[in-house]
Design a protein around this motif. Structure first.
Motif, PDB file in Angstrom:
ATOM      1  N   VAL A   1       0.836  -1.202   0.000  1.00 17.43           N
ATOM      2  CA  VAL A   1       0.000   0.000   0.000  1.00 17.43           C
ATOM      3  C   VAL A   1       0.871   1.252   0.000  1.00 17.43           C
ATOM      4  O   VAL A   1       0.520   2.275  -0.577  1.00 17.43           O
ATOM      5  CB  VAL A   1      -1.017  -0.022   1.164  1.00 17.43           C
ATOM      6  N   GLY A   2       2.057   1.152   0.606  1.00 21.94           N
ATOM      7  CA  GLY A   2       2.949   2.304   0.619  1.00 21.94           C
ATOM      8  C   GLY A   2       3.580   2.548  -0.742  1.00 21.94           C
ATOM      9  O   GLY A   2       3.935   3.661  -1.087  1.00 21.94           O
ATOM     10  N   GLY A   3       3.694   1.494  -1.539  1.00 19.39           N
ATOM     11  CA  GLY A   3       4.364   1.606  -2.839  1.00 19.39           C
ATOM     12  C   GLY A   3       3.671   2.600  -3.739  1.00 19.39           C
ATOM     13  O   GLY A   3       4.261   3.566  -4.205  1.00 19.39           O
ATOM     14  N   MET A   4       2.389   2.383  -3.970  1.00 13.13           N
ATOM     15  CA  MET A   4       1.663   3.302  -4.844  1.00 13.13           C
ATOM     16  C   MET A   4       1.139   4.492  -4.062  1.00 13.13           C
ATOM     17  O   MET A   4       0.846   5.530  -4.630  1.00 13.13           O
ATOM     18  CB  MET A   4       0.521   2.547  -5.527  1.00 13.13           C
ATOM     19  N   GLY A   5       1.033   4.327  -2.763  1.00 15.60           N
ATOM     20  CA  GLY A   5       0.607   5.464  -1.939  1.00 15.60           C
ATOM     21  C   GLY A   5      -0.833   5.319  -1.499  1.00 15.60           C
ATOM     22  O   GLY A   5      -1.709   5.021  -2.287  1.00 15.60           O
ATOM     23  N   VAL A   6      -1.053   5.551  -0.218  1.00 14.04           N
ATOM     24  CA  VAL A   6      -2.392   5.347   0.316  1.00 14.04           C
ATOM     25  C   VAL A   6      -3.318   6.497  -0.083  1.00 14.04           C
ATOM     26  O   VAL A   6      -4.517   6.312  -0.248  1.00 14.04           O
ATOM     27  CB  VAL A   6      -2.343   5.153   1.853  1.00 14.04           C
ATOM     28  N   LEU A   7      -2.745   7.679  -0.298  1.00 10.99           N
ATOM     29  CA  LEU A   7      -3.608   8.795  -0.697  1.00 10.99           C
ATOM     30  C   LEU A   7      -4.032   8.656  -2.154  1.00 10.99           C
ATOM     31  O   LEU A   7      -5.129   9.047  -2.518  1.00 10.99           O
ATOM     32  CB  LEU A   7      -2.902  10.120  -0.446  1.00 10.99           C
ATOM     33  N   VAL A   8      -3.145   8.071  -2.955  1.00  6.20           N
ATOM     34  CA  VAL A   8      -3.548   7.791  -4.335  1.00  6.20           C
ATOM     35  C   VAL A   8      -4.697   6.788  -4.321  1.00  6.20           C
ATOM     36  O   VAL A   8      -5.660   6.900  -5.078  1.00  6.20           O
ATOM     37  CB  VAL A   8      -2.354   7.245  -5.156  1.00  6.20           C
ATOM     38  N   PHE A   9      -4.602   5.817  -3.403  1.00  4.46           N
ATOM     39  CA  PHE A   9      -5.688   4.856  -3.244  1.00  4.46           C
ATOM     40  C   PHE A   9      -6.972   5.578  -2.858  1.00  4.46           C
ATOM     41  O   PHE A   9      -8.047   5.329  -3.398  1.00  4.46           O
ATOM     42  CB  PHE A   9      -5.308   3.845  -2.166  1.00  4.46           C
ATOM     43  N   LEU A  10      -6.822   6.496  -1.930  1.00  7.61           N
ATOM     44  CA  LEU A  10      -7.973   7.286  -1.474  1.00  7.61           C
ATOM     45  C   LEU A  10      -8.596   8.034  -2.650  1.00  7.61           C
ATOM     46  O   LEU A  10      -9.811   8.054  -2.830  1.00  7.61           O
ATOM     47  CB  LEU A  10      -7.487   8.278  -0.419  1.00  7.61           C
ATOM     48  N   LEU A  11      -7.734   8.639  -3.469  1.00  8.05           N
ATOM     49  CA  LEU A  11      -8.237   9.389  -4.630  1.00  8.05           C
ATOM     50  C   LEU A  11      -8.974   8.465  -5.586  1.00  8.05           C
ATOM     51  O   LEU A  11      -9.945   8.859  -6.219  1.00  8.05           O
ATOM     52  CB  LEU A  11      -7.077  10.050  -5.383  1.00  8.05           C
ATOM     53  N   ALA A  12      -8.491   7.213  -5.671  1.00  8.28           N
ATOM     54  CA  ALA A  12      -9.093   6.295  -6.632  1.00  8.28           C
ATOM     55  C   ALA A  12     -10.468   5.822  -6.186  1.00  8.28           C
ATOM     56  O   ALA A  12     -11.342   5.596  -7.012  1.00  8.28           O
ATOM     57  CB  ALA A  12      -8.171   5.095  -6.859  1.00  8.28           C
ATOM     58  N   VAL A  13     -10.666   5.669  -4.891  1.00  7.97           N
ATOM     59  CA  VAL A  13     -11.932   5.072  -4.460  1.00  7.97           C
ATOM     60  C   VAL A  13     -12.884   6.051  -3.774  1.00  7.97           C
ATOM     61  O   VAL A  13     -14.087   5.821  -3.760  1.00  7.97           O
ATOM     62  CB  VAL A  13     -11.696   3.856  -3.529  1.00  7.97           C
ATOM     63  N   ALA A  14     -12.369   7.144  -3.223  1.00 15.88           N
ATOM     64  CA  ALA A  14     -13.255   8.053  -2.501  1.00 15.88           C
ATOM     65  C   ALA A  14     -14.177   8.762  -3.482  1.00 15.88           C
ATOM     66  O   ALA A  14     -13.794   9.031  -4.616  1.00 15.88           O
ATOM     67  CB  ALA A  14     -12.434   9.074  -1.723  1.00 15.88           C
ATOM     68  N   PRO A  15     -15.407   9.050  -3.079  1.00 15.38           N
ATOM     69  CA  PRO A  15     -16.304   9.770  -3.977  1.00 15.38           C
ATOM     70  C   PRO A  15     -15.764  11.152  -4.294  1.00 15.38           C
ATOM     71  O   PRO A  15     -15.079  11.765  -3.478  1.00 15.38           O
ATOM     72  CB  PRO A  15     -17.610   9.854  -3.194  1.00 15.38           C
ATOM     73  N   ARG A  16     -16.068  11.624  -5.484  1.00 18.23           N
ATOM     74  CA  ARG A  16     -15.547  12.896  -5.948  1.00 18.23           C
ATOM     75  C   ARG A  16     -16.139  14.041  -5.133  1.00 18.23           C
ATOM     76  O   ARG A  16     -17.336  14.094  -4.921  1.00 18.23           O
ATOM     77  CB  ARG A  16     -15.937  13.085  -7.412  1.00 18.23           C
ATOM     78  N   GLU A  17     -15.306  14.932  -4.686  1.00 20.97           N
ATOM     79  CA  GLU A  17     -15.798  16.111  -3.973  1.00 20.97           C
ATOM     80  C   GLU A  17     -16.403  17.045  -5.003  1.00 20.97           C
ATOM     81  O   GLU A  17     -15.752  17.432  -5.960  1.00 20.97           O
ATOM     82  CB  GLU A  17     -14.649  16.829  -3.254  1.00 20.97           C
ATOM     83  N   LYS A  18     -17.640  17.412  -4.764  1.00 21.30           N
ATOM     84  CA  LYS A  18     -18.310  18.241  -5.765  1.00 21.30           C
ATOM     85  C   LYS A  18     -17.744  19.662  -5.764  1.00 21.30           C
ATOM     86  O   LYS A  18     -17.488  20.239  -4.720  1.00 21.30           O
ATOM     87  CB  LYS A  18     -19.810  18.291  -5.465  1.00 21.30           C
ATOM     88  N   LYS A  19     -17.533  20.197  -6.917  1.00 22.08           N
ATOM     89  CA  LYS A  19     -17.098  21.582  -7.108  1.00 22.08           C
ATOM     90  C   LYS A  19     -15.786  21.905  -6.401  1.00 22.08           C
ATOM     91  O   LYS A  19     -15.470  23.023  -6.118  1.00 22.08           O
ATOM     92  CB  LYS A  19     -18.179  22.558  -6.609  1.00 22.08           C
ATOM     93  N   ASN A  20     -15.060  20.887  -6.021  1.00 28.55           N
ATOM     94  CA  ASN A  20     -13.826  21.152  -5.305  1.00 28.55           C
ATOM     95  C   ASN A  20     -12.805  20.109  -5.705  1.00 28.55           C
ATOM     96  O   ASN A  20     -12.002  19.673  -4.908  1.00 28.55           O
ATOM     97  CB  ASN A  20     -14.105  21.096  -3.802  1.00 28.55           C
ATOM     98  N   GLY A  21     -12.887  19.685  -6.957  1.00 28.38           N
ATOM     99  CA  GLY A  21     -12.046  18.588  -7.396  1.00 28.38           C
ATOM    100  C   GLY A  21     -10.572  18.911  -7.386  1.00 28.38           C
ATOM    101  O   GLY A  21      -9.750  18.031  -7.362  1.00 28.38           O
TER     102      GLY A  21
END
Lengths: 452, 486
Positions: free
Chosen positions: B137-157
Motif C-alpha cells: 500500500v505504501g508503494g503506490m501510496g495510500v492517498l492515491v488509493f484514497l483518490l481512486a476510491v473516494a467519492p468525488r468532492e463536488k465543485k472542489n475537485g
C-alpha cells in the motif's frame, strides 16, 4: 463527455470551473505553462501545453475521441484554425469558436459552414443584446428568458421607499396585483429560497418569475415608472459599445459614445452614422458634466477597466441617472459589488460561458436532461429549464403533495403556450416546460433530481 | 490552513488503514495466534472509531485546499499511518519495543525494507502479512488509493491534485486522463494486475508456499524488500529469484509508460528517455558486476543470476538479497552504492533520487558547461521532445541540495552510535533511498537493531523524507507552515 478547451483565459477558466463541476472530462490547452498550472491546481482537468492549432498538440490532448472542442483563445483566427484542424482529425467532433471581431459579424453563418463549426459565440455581441434588453425594461437589474421567451426571471432591488419593504411573500399578490413568484432572494451575499412567511427588507435583491405579459404590470404596480428610454450615454467605445449603439440606433434611441482614443473615435464615427461620438476621457468629471450626464435616461459604463466602470456608474447614480448599467470583466468580483448602487451588472464573459454551458448540456441531453440553465444571484443559484417527458416521476401530482429537496422551487410551468406561475395545486404533465430554481448546493441535472 | 479538510482526508486514510487490517485478523484467526489477532482487531476498531469521530468533527469543511495543505496533509498522513500501523506489533508483543515497531512499520510503508528483526520467522503469519502489506500500500501510496476510491468532492475537485503531487515521486507529476479519480484508478489497476501476475509466476514454483508468494509479491510490488524468511530470498529456488528480478525491474519503471503500452503507444514507451536510461544502466551494471564477481561462484549462471538480482534489487530500491553481497569485491559494492543513489524511475513505486532527475541534472550541467564557453548562447533543456521549464530544473537542483543535506546531517547524527563510516553512510543511504540493507553492520544478513532509539528516529525521518520526496516532511518542521498568516 470528453471536452477540450483551447485557451485558459477568463472565459476558459470559468468554463473549466463550470464544466468540471458537472463531471465532464476536461483537457485544457494553452501555451502558457503558469496558466495551466493554476488550472490544474484549482480544477480536476488535464493540461496540455502548446499551440492549440497544431495537430500534434491536439492529438496529444486526445482530440481523436473527444466530443467537443471549445476554442476561446484571445484571437479569432486562432480559434477558427484550431476548430478547423481539430475537425479535420475527428469528423464527429462538435466545435465552438469564440469570434469577437465585429468585422466578421456578417459572415458568422458562412464561417460556420466553411470551418465546420457547431456554434460561434460572441461575448460582446451577447452583452450588447443583454444590455439592450435591460434598457427596454428599465427597473430590472437582470433578465433571463425561458420557455422560448414566454417566461422571464427578473432581478429587482427592493428600495427603501418601496411598497415591498416589510411585505410578506404570501401577500405579494395583493401588492403587485399580478401573478408572480419570488424564487430567490439575495440578502447580505447569501441566497435564500423563501417561503410564504418570508418578509422582504430594503436592499434585498429579489428574483421574480413572471410571464412576459405580466412584466409591465409588475413594474407599474411596484411604482417603478417605466418611462421609455430615449437617450443613452455610453462610456467607452469598445466592441460592446459598437454592437449596442448599432442596436439602439435601430430602435430609435439617441446614443452618445465617449471614447478617449482619437483613432477609435473616427472608426466609430464612420461606422455609426446616427450616434454622437465624443472624444474625451470619461474619468474627467467636467467632461461628463459638460456632456450633461444627468439628462440621460440611461448611462452604460463599458470601458475595458472595471474600476473606471464602477466609478463612472457611481457618479452617474449620484447625478440622478435613473438607469445605470455597468460592464464587468471579472466574474468573481460581481458578488461583493452587488451592494454598490452601480445598477445592473453585465459580464460578457459570464454570458458567453452560460451560452456554452447550455450547449454542452443540450449535447449531453439524455431523456429528461436540462435544456437551459441560467445562473442567477451572482451564480449562487441557478434556474434550470426542463421538458417533462414520459420518464419523469410524479406527473400530474399537485405540488403540495410532492416531497421536494430543500432549497428547490418549481417556479413556472408552461403548457401549450400558456404560462402558469404555480401554487400548491398546480401540477406538471408530460410535455410541459418546467423551470426549477435551486441554490448551488444542489445539482439538478434531470427533473427527477428535484424529488426527495 | 484548512484544518478541517485535512482532518477529513486524514480520517479517511485512517479508515482505509483500519479496513486493511481485517486480513491479518483473519490470518491470525486461522493460525490460532490469539493475542496477535486480538491486538489487530482492537487496533482496527479503535482506529475506525477515531477516524469516525475525526470525520464527524471535520464534517463541515470549507473549500480552499492549496499546496501547503496538500504537503502537510500528506506528511501528517504518513506519520500517523506509521504510528497506527505499529500498534498491533507492540500490543501483541511480537516486537516488544515501541521504537522498533515504529521503525519496522515506517520502513514498511515507505517501502524501505530495513528491519530490526533478527528472527523474522518467529513472527506470526498475520504480523508477517501486515509487515509485507504495508509495502504494497505504501508503494503506490495510500492517498492515491484514497483518490481512486473516494467519492468525488463536488465543485472542489482541484485540491486532490495537490495530494497526488505531494505523494507521487518524480519532478513532474501529471495525470494520465483528465479526471484525477480515473488517473488514480488506472494506476492502481495496473499495480494490482502486475502484482497478481507476480503472485501467479511465483506460485508456479511447486516449492513456493502461497503465503510466501503473496508476501514476496507485496515486497516486490512496493519495491519494499521485507521477506518472510530469515535468510531472505536466498531461501527460495533460482526460478523464484529470477521472477523477482524481472518484476522488481518492472515495478521500478514509470507506470505512465505502462499506460502508453496499454494505449498501444509503443513509440511513447520505447522512445522514452527515462526508460531507456533505466534499462541501459541496469544492463551495464549487471555486466560489470558479473565480470567482477564471476570468480566467486561456481557457475556462470549463478554469477549472472546474483548480479542481475542484486543490481535490480538495489536500483529499484527494493532491497531483497539473494546472496550476501557485502562479501563482494569493492568495485561491485561501489556500483551498488552508486545505484542506491540513482534509484528507480519517476512515477514508479521505487525510491531514490530518480533516474529522471539524474537525466535532468546532467542535461542542465551540460548546458551550464556550454554556457561557460559561450556566455551569450541561449539554450533550453528538453526531454522526450518537450521543453523542461526552468522552474522544474531549479526545483530539481533544489531537491538535490535538500537530498544531500539530509544525508550528510543524518550521517552525522547517527555517527554517535560508534559504527564504522561505511555502515553509517550506507545505513542513511539505504533508508533515505528506501532500499533496506546497506553494507557491513547493516548488510543483507544483519539488521538495524544495533542502533540507538535516537538513531532509529533519525532513520525513520529519513525513510519518510525519502519516500515522500523530502518536502512534505520538511514543511512539517517549517515554522511558516503553522503560522496563521503568511
Amino acid at each position: 463527455m470528453k471536452i477540450l478547451i483551447a485557451g485558459g483565459g477568463k472565459v476558459g477558466d470559468t468554463l473549466t470551473r463550470q464544466l468540471s463541476a458537472e463531471g465532464h472530462d476536461l483537457t485544457l490547452i494553452d501555451c502558457n505553462a503558469s496558466v495551466l498550472e493554476a488550472a490544474m491546481d484549482k480544477y480536476d482537468v488535464m493540461a496540455i501545453q502548446g499551440n492549440c492549432a497544431v495537430k500534434d498538440v491536439l492529438i496529444e490532448a486526445g482530440v481523436d475521441d473527444a466530443d467537443l472542442l471549445i476554442a476561446v483563445t484571445a484571437t479569432d483566427e486562432l480559434n477558427l484554425l484550431c476548430c478547423m484542424t481539430a475537425h479535420g482529425i475527428n469528423k464527429n467532433l462538435h466545435t465552438i469558436a469564440r469570434i469577437r471581431n465585429p468585422e466578421y459579424r456578417k459572415q458568422f453563418y458562412e464561417m460556420r459552414d466553411t470551418f465546420a463549426l457547431s456554434m460561434t459565440v460572441n461575448p460582446e455581441g451577447q452583452a450588447a443584446e443583454e444590455i439592450a434588453r435591460l434598457i427596454q425594461y428599465p427597473g430590472f437589474l437582470k433578465l433571463d428568458t425561458f420557455a422560448k421567451g414566454r417566461v422571464e426571471i427578473v432581478e429587482l432591488r427592493v428600495l427603501s421607499d418601496s411598497k415591498l419593504v416589510g411585505a410578506k411573500l404570501s401577500n405579494m399578490y395583493s401588492i403587485v396585483k399580478s401573478k408572480i413568484l419570488v424564487c430567490a432572494v439575495l440578502r447580505d451575499g447569501e441566497v435564500i429560497m423563501p417561503d410564504g412567511n418570508f418578509e422582504l427588507r430594503a436592499d434585498d435583491r429579489v428574483f421574480v418569475t413572471a410571464s412576459k405579459s405580466n412584466l409591465s404590470d409588475l413594474l407599474e404596480n411596484l411604482g417603478i415608472i417605466s418611462r421609455k428610454v430615449k437617450r443613452v450615454l455610453i462610456c467607452g467605445g469598445g466592441k460592446v459599445s459598437f454592437y449596442l449603439a448599432g442596436r439602439l440606433e435601430k430602435a430609435g434611441v439617441s446614443v452618445k459614445i465617449i471614447e478617449k482614443d482619437p483613432a477609435r473615435c473616427e472608426e466609430l464615427a464612420q461606422q455609426l452614422e446616427n450616434t454622437t461620438i465624443v472624444l474625451g476621457d470619461i474619468s474627467n468629471r467636467t467632461l461628463l458634466e459638460s456632456e450633461g450626464i444627468s439628462n440621460y435616461d440611461a448611462v452604460v459604463s463599458l470601458t475595458g477597466m472595471d474600476e473606471v466602470n464602477i466609478i463612472t456608474s457611481l457618479y452617474a447614480h449620484i447625478s440622478g441617472v435613473r438607469h445605470v448599467i455597468t460592464k464587468m470583466g471579472r466574474v468573481d468580483n460581481s458578488s461583493f459589488l452587488g451592494s454598490l448602487p452601480i445598477g445592473s451588472v453585465v459580464c460578457p464573459k459570464e454570458l458567453c460561458c452560460n451560452n456554452i454551458v447550455r450547449y454542452v448540456r443540450a449535447m449531453g441531453n439524455q431523456t429528461g436532461a436540462a435544456i437551459a440553465v441560467h445562473f442567477i444571484a451572482d451564480g449562487m443559484a441557478e434556474a434550470v429549464e426542463f421538458v417533462a417527458d414520459e420518464s419523469v416521476k410524479n406527473c400530474g401530482v399537485p405540488l403540495k403533495d410532492l416531497k421536494l429537496k430543500p432549497n428547490i422551487l418549481v417556479s413556472c410551468i408552461t403548457r401549450g403556450g400558456k404560462t402558469e406561475i404555480p401554487d400548491g395545486n398546480s401540477s406538471f404533465n408530460v410535455g410541459d416546460t418546467v423551470v426549477v430554481v435551486t441554490n448551488s448546493n444542489n445539482s439538478v441535472y434531470k427533473l427527477d433530481d428535484i424529488f426527495e | 490552513m484548512n484544518y478541517r479538510m485535512m482532518g477529513k482526508i486524514i480520517s479517511q486514510t485512517l479508515a482505509f488503514e483500519a479496513a486493511f487490517m481485517i486480513v491479518p485478523v483473519i490470518i491470525c484467526a486461522g493460525e490460532g495466534a490469539g493475542r496477535t489477532m486480538l491486538s489487530f482487531l482492537i487496533t482496527m476498531l479503535a482506529t475506525l472509531g477515531v477516524a469516525g469521530v475525526l470525520f464527524f468533527l471535520c464534517k463541515n469543511a470549507k473549500k480552499g485546499f492549496y499546496a501547503r495543505e496538500g504537503l502537510v496533509c500528506v506528511g501528517l498522513s504518513w506519520l500517523i499511518m506509521s504510528l497506527v500501523g505499529c500498534i498491533p506489533f507492540c500490543a501483541s508483543g511480537e516486537i516488544p519495543k515501541f521504537i522498533d515497531a515504529f521503525f519496522e512499520t515506517a520502513s514498511g510503508f515507505t517501502t524501505t525494507g530495513s528491519s530490526i528483526l533478527s528472527d523474522i520467522e518467529a513472527l506470526s503469519k498475520g504480523a508477517l502479512y501486515w509487515r509485507s502489506f504495508t509495502h504494497w500500500v505504501g508503494g503506490m501510496g495510500v492517498l492515491v488509493f484514497l483518490l481512486a476510491v473516494a467519492p468525488r468532492e463536488k465543485k472542489n475537485g482541484g485540491f486532490t491534485m495537490h495530494l497526488l503531487r505531494a505523494e507521487s515521486p518524480g519532478p513532474i507529476v501529471g495525470k494520465l486522463v483528465p479526471k484525477i479519480k480515473q488517473s488514480a484508478m488506472i494506476l492502481y489497476i495496473l499495480y494490482i494486475i502486475l502484482t497478481l501476475l507476480d503472485v501467479i509466476f511465483l506460485v508456479l514454483d511447486p516449492e513456493m508456499p502461497v503465503f510466501d508468494a503473496v508476501c514476496t509479491a507485496f515486497g516486490t510490488a512496493g519495491t519494499g524488500g521485507f521477506s518472510v524468511r530469515n535468510i531472505g530470498l536466498s531461501y527460495y529456488s533460482p526460478y523464484v529469484q529470477n521472477v523477482c528480478t524481472v518484476f522488481m525491474l518492472l515495478f521500478g519503471a514509470n507506470f505512465t509508460c505502462y499506460y502508453f503500452l496499454l494505449m498501444r503507444n509503443f513509440k511513447g514507451f520505447f522512445r522514452n528517455t527515462e526508460i531507456r536510461a533505466y534499462f541501459g544502466w541496469v544492463f551495464i551494471s549487471t555486466v560489470m558486476v558479473f565480470i567482477n564477481i564471476r570468480s566467486l561462484y561456481d557457475t556462470a549462471e549463478e554469477a549472472v543470476r546474483h548480479a542481475a538480482f542484486q543490481v535490480a534489487s538495489i536500483t529499484t530500491t527494493t532491497g531483497f538479497a539473494s546472496t550476501d553481497f557485502d562479501t563482494w569485491p569493492t568495485l561491485s559494492k561501489s556500483i551498488l552504492l552508486a545505484m542506491m543513489f540513482i534509484g528507480a524511475c519517476a512515477g514508479s513505486t521505487g525510491g531514490g533520487f530518480k533516474v529522471q532527475r539524474v537525466i535532468l541534472l546532467v542535461k542542465d550541467l551540460r548546458r551550464n558547461i556550454h554556457q561557460v564557453l559561450h556566455p551569450n548562447e541561449v539554450r533550453t533543456v528538453s526531454m522526450d521532445d518537450q521543453r523542461v521549464s526552468e522552474k522544474v530544473l531549479k526545483n530539481t537542483g533544489m531537491y538535490l541540495i535538500a537530498y544531500v543535506l539530509i544525508i550528510v546531517i543524518s550521517t552525522l547524527l547517527i555517527s554517535v552510535d560508534g559504527f564504522t563510516l561505511t555502515t553509517n553512510i550506507s545505513a542513511v543511504a539505504a533508508c533515505t533511498n528506501n532500499i533496506g540493507p546497506g553494507f557491513e553492520q547493516v548488510g543483507p544478513t544483519l539488521n538495524y537493531a544495533g542502533y540507538s532509539a535516537f538513531s532509529k528516529l533519525v532513520l525513520i525521518g529519513d525513510m519518510l523524507a525519502g519516500r515522500l520526496e523530502i518536502f512534505p516532511i520538511l514543511v512539517l518542521f517549517s515554522r511558516s507552515t503553522w503560522k496563521k498568516s503568511l
